[in-house]
Scaffold this motif. Structure first.
Motif, mmCIF file in Angstrom:
data_model
loop_
_atom_site.group_PDB
_atom_site.id
_atom_site.type_symbol
_atom_site.label_atom_id
_atom_site.label_comp_id
_atom_site.label_asym_id
_atom_site.label_seq_id
_atom_site.Cartn_x
_atom_site.Cartn_y
_atom_site.Cartn_z
ATOM 1 N N ASP A 49 0.832 -1.209 0.000
ATOM 2 C CA ASP A 49 0.000 0.000 0.000
ATOM 3 C C ASP A 49 0.866 1.258 0.000
ATOM 4 O O ASP A 49 0.583 2.216 -0.720
ATOM 5 C CB ASP A 49 -0.931 0.012 1.214
ATOM 6 C CG ASP A 49 -2.080 -0.960 1.071
ATOM 7 O OD1 ASP A 49 -2.462 -1.271 -0.073
ATOM 8 O OD2 ASP A 49 -2.592 -1.411 2.106
ATOM 9 N N ASP A 52 2.283 1.700 -3.404
ATOM 10 C CA ASP A 52 1.240 2.152 -4.337
ATOM 11 C C ASP A 52 0.972 3.647 -4.175
ATOM 12 O O ASP A 52 0.741 4.357 -5.158
ATOM 13 C CB ASP A 52 -0.051 1.356 -4.133
ATOM 14 C CG ASP A 52 0.045 -0.054 -4.684
ATOM 15 O OD1 ASP A 52 0.867 -0.287 -5.594
ATOM 16 O OD2 ASP A 52 -0.705 -0.921 -4.213
ATOM 17 N N HIS A 58 -2.381 4.760 -6.501
ATOM 18 C CA HIS A 58 -3.611 5.119 -5.784
ATOM 19 C C HIS A 58 -3.586 6.614 -5.512
ATOM 20 O O HIS A 58 -2.619 7.139 -4.962
ATOM 21 C CB HIS A 58 -3.719 4.354 -4.463
ATOM 22 C CG HIS A 58 -4.914 4.754 -3.651
ATOM 23 N ND1 HIS A 58 -6.182 4.330 -3.951
ATOM 24 C CD2 HIS A 58 -5.031 5.542 -2.554
ATOM 25 C CE1 HIS A 58 -7.031 4.841 -3.074
ATOM 26 N NE2 HIS A 58 -6.354 5.576 -2.218
ATOM 27 N N LEU A 72 -7.457 2.538 4.265
ATOM 28 C CA LEU A 72 -6.379 2.205 5.190
ATOM 29 C C LEU A 72 -6.791 2.316 6.652
ATOM 30 O O LEU A 72 -5.961 2.167 7.542
ATOM 31 C CB LEU A 72 -5.173 3.115 4.943
ATOM 32 C CG LEU A 72 -4.488 2.913 3.601
ATOM 33 C CD1 LEU A 72 -3.360 3.917 3.429
ATOM 34 C CD2 LEU A 72 -3.979 1.509 3.452
ATOM 35 N N PRO A 138 -2.936 -6.097 0.103
ATOM 36 C CA PRO A 138 -2.992 -4.639 0.002
ATOM 37 C C PRO A 138 -4.445 -4.176 -0.090
ATOM 38 O O PRO A 138 -5.292 -4.856 -0.657
ATOM 39 C CB PRO A 138 -2.243 -4.338 -1.294
ATOM 40 C CG PRO A 138 -1.435 -5.549 -1.571
ATOM 41 C CD PRO A 138 -2.165 -6.699 -0.964
ATOM 42 N N ARG A 139 -4.740 -2.996 0.467
ATOM 43 C CA ARG A 139 -6.118 -2.515 0.489
ATOM 44 C C ARG A 139 -6.387 -1.389 -0.498
ATOM 45 O O ARG A 139 -7.524 -1.016 -0.708
ATOM 46 C CB ARG A 139 -6.467 -2.029 1.893
ATOM 47 C CG ARG A 139 -6.481 -3.158 2.890
ATOM 48 C CD ARG A 139 -7.036 -2.667 4.201
ATOM 49 N NE ARG A 139 -6.051 -2.922 5.245
ATOM 50 C CZ ARG A 139 -6.068 -2.359 6.427
ATOM 51 N NH1 ARG A 139 -6.983 -1.488 6.727
ATOM 52 N NH2 ARG A 139 -5.157 -2.657 7.314
ATOM 53 N N LEU A 140 -5.342 -0.814 -1.088
ATOM 54 C CA LEU A 140 -5.550 0.336 -1.959
ATOM 55 C C LEU A 140 -5.816 -0.056 -3.405
ATOM 56 O O LEU A 140 -6.748 0.433 -4.029
ATOM 57 C CB LEU A 140 -4.338 1.269 -1.901
ATOM 58 C CG LEU A 140 -4.096 1.938 -0.558
ATOM 59 C CD1 LEU A 140 -2.867 2.812 -0.618
ATOM 60 C CD2 LEU A 140 -5.308 2.747 -0.147
#
Length: 151
Positions: A49, A52, A58, A72, A138-140
């Motif tokens: 993240d 990114d 992102h 996040l 990863p969350r993004l």
């Protein structure tokens, strides 16, 4: 995706230093590989993240965190995701202890071994079946799911 070994050290250093593979070097490579596997699958999502964000994959919205939740934002850990790894570790420990230090050999010993082996199988199978839920993804940036059978 950016791949990082996170300073676990190079593999086959015994061969590089001496020109020969040793059993101790093989064990050390196995240990380092397990550490890499753990870090890359269970403790590395936030690093991806941050990369990114840094390279611009992102873009942060001006209303992020105001009108909608930030991707996040800290997630509350779900206790059920801790229960199975703890049960697996406990079962492995009990099976090992039952093999190494039996009080005395009786009909209870094979039953105990069978029970702990069944626990290892059941918890391991459940964790493998629900594997993606245990991975720190990863969350993004969300990648599309890979088709079945793809490498």
């Amino acid at each position: 995706a950016v791949v990082s070994t996170q300073s676990t050290g190079a593999l086959k250093t015994d061969f590089t230093r001496t020109g020969k593979r040793t059993k101790l070097g093989l064990l050390e490579d196995g240990r380092r590989s397990l550490i890499r596997y753990y870090k890359n699958n269970f403790a590395d999502g936030f690093r991806q993240d941050s990369l990114d964000l840094f390279v611009g994959n992102h873009a942060v919205s001006p209303t992020e965190g105001v009108t909608h939740e930030s991707p996040l934002a800290p997630l509350k850990p779900d206790q059920r995701y801790l229960a199975l790894p703890i049960a697996l570790a406990l079962s492995l420990a009990m099976l090992t202890l039952s093999l190494i230090v039996p009080a005395e050999y009786s009909t209870e010993t094979p039953l105990s071994l069978l029970f702990w082996a069944a626990m290892i199988f059941a918890t391991g199978r459940t964790m493998l079946k629900n594997g993606p839920e245990y991975v720190d993804q990863p969350r993004l940036v969300h990648l599309p799911p890979r088709p079945e059978g793809a490498p």
